[in-house]
Design a protein around this motif. Structure first.
Motif, PDB file in Angstrom:
ATOM      1  N   ASP A  17       0.850  -4.911  -0.629  1.00  0.00           N
ATOM      2  CA  ASP A  17       0.829  -5.827  -1.861  1.00  0.00           C
ATOM      3  C   ASP A  17      -0.091  -5.146  -2.889  1.00  0.00           C
ATOM      4  N   ARG A  18      -0.025  -5.547  -4.080  1.00  0.00           N
ATOM      5  CA  ARG A  18      -0.958  -4.910  -5.382  1.00  0.00           C
ATOM      6  C   ARG A  18      -2.473  -5.389  -4.873  1.00  0.00           C
ATOM      7  N   ASP A  19      -3.442  -4.575  -5.185  1.00  0.00           N
ATOM      8  CA  ASP A  19      -4.670  -5.014  -5.003  1.00  0.00           C
ATOM      9  C   ASP A  19      -4.950  -6.640  -5.636  1.00  0.00           C
ATOM     10  N   PRO A  20      -5.602  -7.457  -4.783  1.00  0.00           N
ATOM     11  CA  PRO A  20      -5.705  -8.870  -5.378  1.00  0.00           C
ATOM     12  C   PRO A  20      -6.477  -8.905  -6.521  1.00  0.00           C
ATOM     13  N   ILE A  21      -7.658  -8.074  -6.705  1.00  0.00           N
ATOM     14  CA  ILE A  21      -8.445  -8.186  -7.965  1.00  0.00           C
ATOM     15  C   ILE A  21      -7.534  -7.769  -9.025  1.00  0.00           C
ATOM     16  N   ASP A  22      -6.770  -6.533  -8.893  1.00  0.00           N
ATOM     17  CA  ASP A  22      -5.968  -6.209 -10.090  1.00  0.00           C
ATOM     18  C   ASP A  22      -4.779  -7.193 -10.631  1.00  0.00           C
ATOM     19  N   ARG A  23      -4.168  -7.770  -9.318  1.00  0.00           N
ATOM     20  CA  ARG A  23      -2.972  -8.535  -9.954  1.00  0.00           C
ATOM     21  C   ARG A  23      -3.263  -9.914 -10.481  1.00  0.00           C
ATOM     22  N   ILE A  24      -4.528 -10.482 -10.212  1.00  0.00           N
ATOM     23  CA  ILE A  24      -4.872 -11.791 -10.815  1.00  0.00           C
ATOM     24  C   ILE A  24      -5.119 -11.535 -12.460  1.00  0.00           C
ATOM     25  N   LYS A  25      -4.930 -10.083 -12.910  1.00  0.00           N
ATOM     26  CA  LYS A  25      -5.077 -10.115 -14.062  1.00  0.00           C
ATOM     27  C   LYS A  25      -3.927 -10.152 -15.065  1.00  0.00           C
ATOM     28  N   ASP A  26      -2.822 -10.518 -14.313  1.00  0.00           N
ATOM     29  CA  ASP A  26      -1.695 -10.383 -14.832  1.00  0.00           C
ATOM     30  C   ASP A  26      -0.655 -11.456 -14.001  1.00  0.00           C
ATOM     31  N   TRP A  27       0.583 -11.685 -14.481  1.00  0.00           N
ATOM     32  CA  TRP A  27       1.317 -12.799 -13.798  1.00  0.00           C
ATOM     33  C   TRP A  27       2.773 -12.082 -13.347  1.00  0.00           C
ATOM     34  N   ASN A  28       2.728 -10.670 -13.017  1.00  0.00           N
ATOM     35  CA  ASN A  28       3.707 -10.249 -12.523  1.00  0.00           C
ATOM     36  C   ASN A  28       3.695 -10.523 -10.979  1.00  0.00           C
ATOM     37  N   GLU A  29       5.092  -9.929 -10.343  1.00  0.00           N
ATOM     38  CA  GLU A  29       5.051 -10.031  -8.847  1.00  0.00           C
ATOM     39  C   GLU A  29       3.948  -9.035  -8.113  1.00  0.00           C
ATOM     40  N   PHE A  30       3.631  -9.347  -7.093  1.00  0.00           N
ATOM     41  CA  PHE A  30       2.442  -8.660  -6.361  1.00  0.00           C
ATOM     42  C   PHE A  30       2.823  -8.002  -5.110  1.00  0.00           C
ATOM     43  N   HIS A  31       4.349  -8.030  -4.894  1.00  0.00           N
ATOM     44  CA  HIS A  31       4.606  -7.060  -3.685  1.00  0.00           C
ATOM     45  C   HIS A  31       5.140  -5.753  -3.999  1.00  0.00           C
ATOM     46  N   LYS A  32       4.907  -4.978  -3.417  1.00  0.00           N
ATOM     47  CA  LYS A  32       5.445  -3.349  -3.511  1.00  0.00           C
ATOM     48  C   LYS A  32       6.513  -3.347  -2.489  1.00  0.00           C
ATOM     49  N   HIS A  33       7.134  -2.107  -2.307  1.00  0.00           N
ATOM     50  CA  HIS A  33       8.322  -1.958  -1.875  1.00  0.00           C
ATOM     51  C   HIS A  33       8.403  -0.810  -0.618  1.00  0.00           C
ATOM     52  N   LEU A  34       9.100  -1.149   0.528  1.00  0.00           N
ATOM     53  CA  LEU A  34       9.397   0.179   1.561  1.00  0.00           C
ATOM     54  C   LEU A  34      10.173   1.044   1.033  1.00  0.00           C
ATOM     55  N   SER A  35      10.163   2.352   1.662  1.00  0.00           N
ATOM     56  CA  SER A  35      11.106   3.407   1.334  1.00  0.00           C
ATOM     57  C   SER A  35      12.383   3.260   1.993  1.00  0.00           C
ATOM     58  N   ASP A  36      13.356   3.884   1.700  1.00  0.00           N
ATOM     59  CA  ASP A  36      14.881   3.567   2.733  1.00  0.00           C
ATOM     60  C   ASP A  36      14.404   4.063   3.923  1.00  0.00           C
ATOM     61  N   GLU A  37      13.596   5.041   4.089  1.00  0.00           N
ATOM     62  CA  GLU A  37      13.570   5.451   5.808  1.00  0.00           C
ATOM     63  C   GLU A  37      12.640   4.273   6.530  1.00  0.00           C
ATOM     64  N   GLN A  38      11.677   3.876   5.887  1.00  0.00           N
ATOM     65  CA  GLN A  38      10.920   2.600   6.233  1.00  0.00           C
ATOM     66  C   GLN A  38      11.581   1.586   6.786  1.00  0.00           C
ATOM     67  N   LEU A  39      12.495   1.085   5.696  1.00  0.00           N
ATOM     68  CA  LEU A  39      13.501  -0.102   5.866  1.00  0.00           C
ATOM     69  C   LEU A  39      14.354   0.281   6.868  1.00  0.00           C
ATOM     70  N   ARG A  40      14.777   1.543   7.192  1.00  0.00           N
ATOM     71  CA  ARG A  40      15.943   2.195   8.198  1.00  0.00           C
ATOM     72  C   ARG A  40      15.128   1.712   9.614  1.00  0.00           C
ATOM     73  N   MET A  41      13.898   2.028   9.742  1.00  0.00           N
ATOM     74  CA  MET A  41      13.215   1.785  10.988  1.00  0.00           C
ATOM     75  C   MET A  41      12.846   0.245  11.204  1.00  0.00           C
ATOM     76  N   GLN A  42      12.685  -0.538  10.208  1.00  0.00           N
ATOM     77  CA  GLN A  42      12.411  -1.902  10.404  1.00  0.00           C
ATOM     78  C   GLN A  42      13.861  -2.554  10.936  1.00  0.00           C
ATOM     79  N   GLY A  43      14.855  -1.962  10.400  1.00  0.00           N
ATOM     80  CA  GLY A  43      16.344  -2.412  10.671  1.00  0.00           C
ATOM     81  C   GLY A  43      16.540  -2.046  12.293  1.00  0.00           C
ATOM     82  N   ALA A  44      15.923  -0.862  12.455  1.00  0.00           N
ATOM     83  CA  ALA A  44      16.125  -0.522  14.266  1.00  0.00           C
ATOM     84  C   ALA A  44      15.425  -1.391  15.157  1.00  0.00           C
ATOM     85  N   ARG A  45      14.446  -2.120  14.624  1.00  0.00           N
ATOM     86  CA  ARG A  45      13.707  -3.137  15.487  1.00  0.00           C
ATOM     87  C   ARG A  45      14.286  -4.277  15.702  1.00  0.00           C
ATOM     88  N   CYS A  46      15.540  -4.520  15.338  1.00  0.00           N
ATOM     89  CA  CYS A  46      16.299  -5.727  15.610  1.00  0.00           C
ATOM     90  C   CYS A  46      17.104  -5.310  16.952  1.00  0.00           C
TER      91      CYS A  46
END
Length: 495
Positions: A17-46
């Protein structure tokens, strides 16, 4: 199944997530994203768990277990592992009209019932779901798909929240001509006015609304059924009507000092801020400001947490959230809260994480009962009085709250926001049509059928079931559409 040993080879990973102190300065979504390879590994955990409870959608232990829209989770996890993103999107859209909403705001009961969670950390299902739909929009795979044939039947949908939009989308897919009525100035219901932008940016909602409009759905805003158009006139003008007006009567508290300036209902606070932000980036000043104020939120749920996050972005002096419930344990109680129930464990929501970063501690106060509000000589709130309580459950399941002597406390407060739930739907349409209500004042319509006591009138979502999750609203909107389709044509191909 991706790989038999994926859940042993790879650790659960969530996007930063974006740093809490930074993100309370705006109204934008606070999550970042995983890379395709990281998502592939997470899918592999199923894992090959035989019976995938993640998509069962049951109610256990007073909360939902598994996915209410019965997402085909193991299938699209496997497709992501194999790099088949477009195929994964097709599987996701088979069960969920709006994964870009649920992937952002759903509490993920699917993860609470994930089999891997029995022995370790659950699969990051919600993260993968959002990644699939976001990729679909980025690649241009999500395009308007208007029906090839129209049936000649006209359906009105009242309310443009997740239930109303889901019902409209499915009915339009079946070839009916659908008109959605919304009393607010924007389409989206609680997706727009109810959920803060940092959890769901409104261009995400508008993107889907624009798509539905291109598919042939007509949207009418600033029109309240029962006021601008009578409910009976609406019923007479359409072949079927689906009521998806939500559960919008906010519960209040009755106690000394409730009339004081500075005591507001939570939704008045949240919605005022959202509208001002969308209209003018808060420059019009048409909202309740918490800047430099001592803020207290009464209510320990999501609405209360959203008030905390909003007050932080306003620049409050302090913020505290009261809950009558006790602090949850750090680990699941396997006796009273066993898998696959949703795990009741102590966590920091996004708002609590932000408040802790700002003020050094979790803003929540547990097992607290508010006794009275106290004002100054000008009628302005200056403090409130509380007492600690102990909650027990008797043999009938009734909750009993006992005050603990000697735990009285006075809290300075300039603003108080009441977020103690909702009492049910508003009654104008109900009274005009003579609709039957259940014991909780919701429109009476059996789950799975959605038929009311009035001919050609159906009800779905929070207006029928009471305050609930976005994913349950989508479930009911989809199912209600199928029942309306059957009513209009005698059968239905809708799921």
């Amino acid at each position: 199944m991706s790989t038999p040993t994926g859940f042993m080879e790879y650790q659960r990973q969530l996007p930063a997530d974006r740093d809490p102190i930074d993100r309370i300065k705006d109204w934008n979504e606070f999550h970042k994203h995983l890379s395709d390879e990281q998502l592939r590994m997470q899918g592999a955990r199923c894992m090959d768990c035989g019976t995938p409870y993640c998509h069962t959608g049951m109610e256990l232990g007073g909360s939902v277990s598994g996915c209410p829209v019965n997402n085909l989770i193991p299938e699209w996890n496997n497709l992501i592992y194999r790099g088949l993103w477009r195929e994964a999107l097709e599987r996701l859209h088979k069960t969920n009209n709006f994964p870009e909403f649920t992937g952002r705001v759903c509490p993920a009961p699917c993860e609470g019932s994930c089999t891997v969670g029995l022995i370790g950390d659950a699969v990051t299902i919600k993260t993968i779901e959002q990644a699939i739909i976001d990729r679909g929009f980025e690649e241009g795979w999500v395009v308007p798909q208007p029906p090839k044939v129209r049936t000649g039947k006209k359906v009105a949908v009242v309310g443009s929240g997740p239930a109303g939009l889901a019902a409209a989308a499915q009915l339009n897919k079946a070839g009916h001509t659908v008109t959605v009525y919304e009393r607010a100035d924007r389409i989206g219901g609680l997706l727009v006015y109810g959920i803060p932008t940092m959890k769901l940016e409104k261009h995400i909602v508008q993107r889907r609304v624009d798509l539905l409009a291109e598919e042939g759905i007509q949207f009418v805003t600033n029109t309240e059924i029962g006021k601008d158009i009578s409910a009976n006139e609406l019923v007479d003008s359409f072949d079927a009507v689906v009521l998806c007006g939500g559960s919008t009567r906010a519960r209040d508290v009755e106690m000394e000092g409730r009339h004081l300036n500075g005591v507001y209902k939570a939704m008045d606070y949240l919605n005022g801020t959202i509208k001002s932000y969308l209209d003018s980036n808060l420059e019009d000043g048409q909202y309740i400001s918490a800047k430099d104020k001592d803020v207290i939120v009464i209510g320990g749920g999501d609405t209360g947490s959203d008030c905390v996050a909003t007050a932080l972005r306003h620049g409050c002096k302090s913020v505290t959230q009261f809950g009558t419930h006790a602090k949850a344990p750090l680990e699941r109680d396997h006796i009273n809260n066993p898998w696959p129930q949703f795990p009741n464990v102590y966590t920091l929501d996004y708002a609590h994480e932000e408040a802790k970063a700002m003020f050094g501690e979790d803003p929540r106060a547990f097992s607290v009962l508010t006794k009275k509000f106290v004002g100054d000589e000008n009628g302005n709130l200056k403090e409130l009085h509380t007492v600690q309580i102990e909650r027990t459950v008797d043999e009938t399941g009734r909750k009993i709250y006992t005050e603990i002597p000697g735990t009285e406390k006075v809290w300075p407060a300039d603003l108080v926001f009441i977020a103690v739930g909702f009492e049910g739907p508003e009654t104008t349409i109900i009274e005009q049509l003579g609709l039957e209500q259940d014991r909780r004042s919701n429109v009476k319509a059996r789950y799975g059928k959605y038929v009311t006591n009035v001919e050609k009138v159906f009800a779905a979502g929070d207006m029928r079931r009471g305050q609930s999750l976005v994913v349950w609203a989508i479930n009911e909107g989809r199912e209600a559409a199928r029942e309306v389709d059957k009513y209009l044509t005698g059968s239905s191909m809708l799921p």
